[in-house]
Design a protein around this motif. Sequence first.
Motif, PDB file in Angstrom:
ATOM      1  N   ARG A 148       0.692  -1.276  -0.046  1.00 24.46           N
ATOM      2  CA  ARG A 148      -0.663   0.067   0.331  1.00 24.46           C
ATOM      3  C   ARG A 148       1.167   1.098  -0.116  1.00 24.46           C
ATOM      4  O   ARG A 148       1.279   2.023   0.751  1.00 24.46           O
TER       5      ARG A 148
ATOM      6  N   CYS B  93       2.447   4.879   2.559  1.00 28.66           N
ATOM      7  CA  CYS B  93       2.815   4.325   3.363  1.00 28.66           C
ATOM      8  C   CYS B  93       4.086   6.119   3.808  1.00 28.66           C
ATOM      9  O   CYS B  93       4.796   6.827   2.399  1.00 28.66           O
TER      10      CYS B  93
ATOM     11  N   ARG C  71       9.277   2.367  -5.490  1.00 29.04           N
ATOM     12  CA  ARG C  71       8.456   3.078  -6.093  1.00 29.04           C
ATOM     13  C   ARG C  71       8.660   4.377  -7.441  1.00 29.04           C
ATOM     14  O   ARG C  71       8.025   4.116  -8.076  1.00 29.04           O
TER      15      ARG C  71
HETATM   16  S1  SF4 Z   1       7.356  -0.076  -1.948  1.00 31.07           S
HETATM   17 FE1  SF4 Z   1       8.590   1.500  -0.961  1.00 31.07          FE
HETATM   18  S2  SF4 Z   1       6.482   3.331  -0.725  1.00 31.07           S
HETATM   19 FE2  SF4 Z   1       5.918   1.239  -1.336  1.00 31.07          FE
HETATM   20  S3  SF4 Z   1       5.237   0.748   0.745  1.00 31.07           S
HETATM   21 FE3  SF4 Z   1       7.375  -0.200   0.452  1.00 31.07          FE
HETATM   22  S4  SF4 Z   1       8.422   1.454   1.138  1.00 31.07           S
HETATM   23 FE4  SF4 Z   1       6.691   1.971   1.388  1.00 31.07          FE
END
Ligand code: SF4
Length: 308
Positions: A160, A164, A173
């Motif tokens: 999610r 975050c 991301r």
């Molecule tokens: S991938 Fe990155 S943005 Fe997504 S939940 Fe994990 S730490 Fe947070």
Amino acid sequence: MLQQTQVATVVPYYERFLNAFPDVSALAAAPVDRVLELWSGLGYYRRAHHLHAAAEVIVRQYDGNFPRDARTIATLPGIGRSTAAAIAAFAFGERAAILDGNVKRVLARHHGIDGFPGAPRVEARLWEIAESLLPERGIGTYTQALMDLGATLCTRTASRCGDCPVATDCVARLDGRVADLPAPRPARTRPSRAVRVLVLEHAGTILLEKRPAAGIWAGLWSLPEVDLDADVARHCKARFLANVIAGEKLHPIEHGFTHYKLTIHPQRVAVRWWPLRAEAPGLLWLTRDDALAAALPAPIRRLLVKLW
Ligand code: SF4
């Protein structure tokens, strides 16, 4: 107890365990068989052995006082670097970095680290990152938040990222690689083994054998084992001086260990004559209820429940 086991399953075990061993001295003084008995059904019996061994070390070397720093805690049996750090951070406020499976995933994604996190080089890099992020104050809150982030938002599937708190500078991301990081464990083929176990029945009782103190199912009670192609009647004659008739071969049971797959081939064995002599050490004839109360490996327990 909670590792790989649900909270609802663990609660009664935890309560019984604490009733029997209210403190570390009580645990250290108990015979390991009693500890295994109270653990029976939870699986992963090495943890019970380790818990008992750690209690002995704490009593012997530290006068019954739990060590307070991560480095010393990590020397106790069964406690790795990350668990030691979590204990030191939560219980004693030490600035120590944790790196369990969830945290590895969060850090690998947030910093865009390629490679399988269990690989030594990748893991070393993740430890460096984990240590570089430690706050000056509030280590308990920080550690809990990191664990919660991995458990609730940055999950293995369906992360999610929209909710975050560290999304703005998360490399995975920003690069659209959340689903690709961390890299999965490289495929490996697990070797397999097969063994025959004997369900020896005699006058309403069944024969259990204590397993050696080292190796799989160490110290648990199980069914006597023979090679898959052994002549069962001849084996029982040679080993127990008993006269038996090999009976029905039951449906094989598959059981996975970390390093290999085991196929258990149970076979019923009817005892026609058993030598009258004192019970040999490590062998017990038990009734159903007594057998099921013993510390049994999970697949053997399931087999006995089904058979009886
Ligand atoms: S991938 Fe990155 S943005 Fe997504 S939940 Fe994990 S730490 Fe947070």
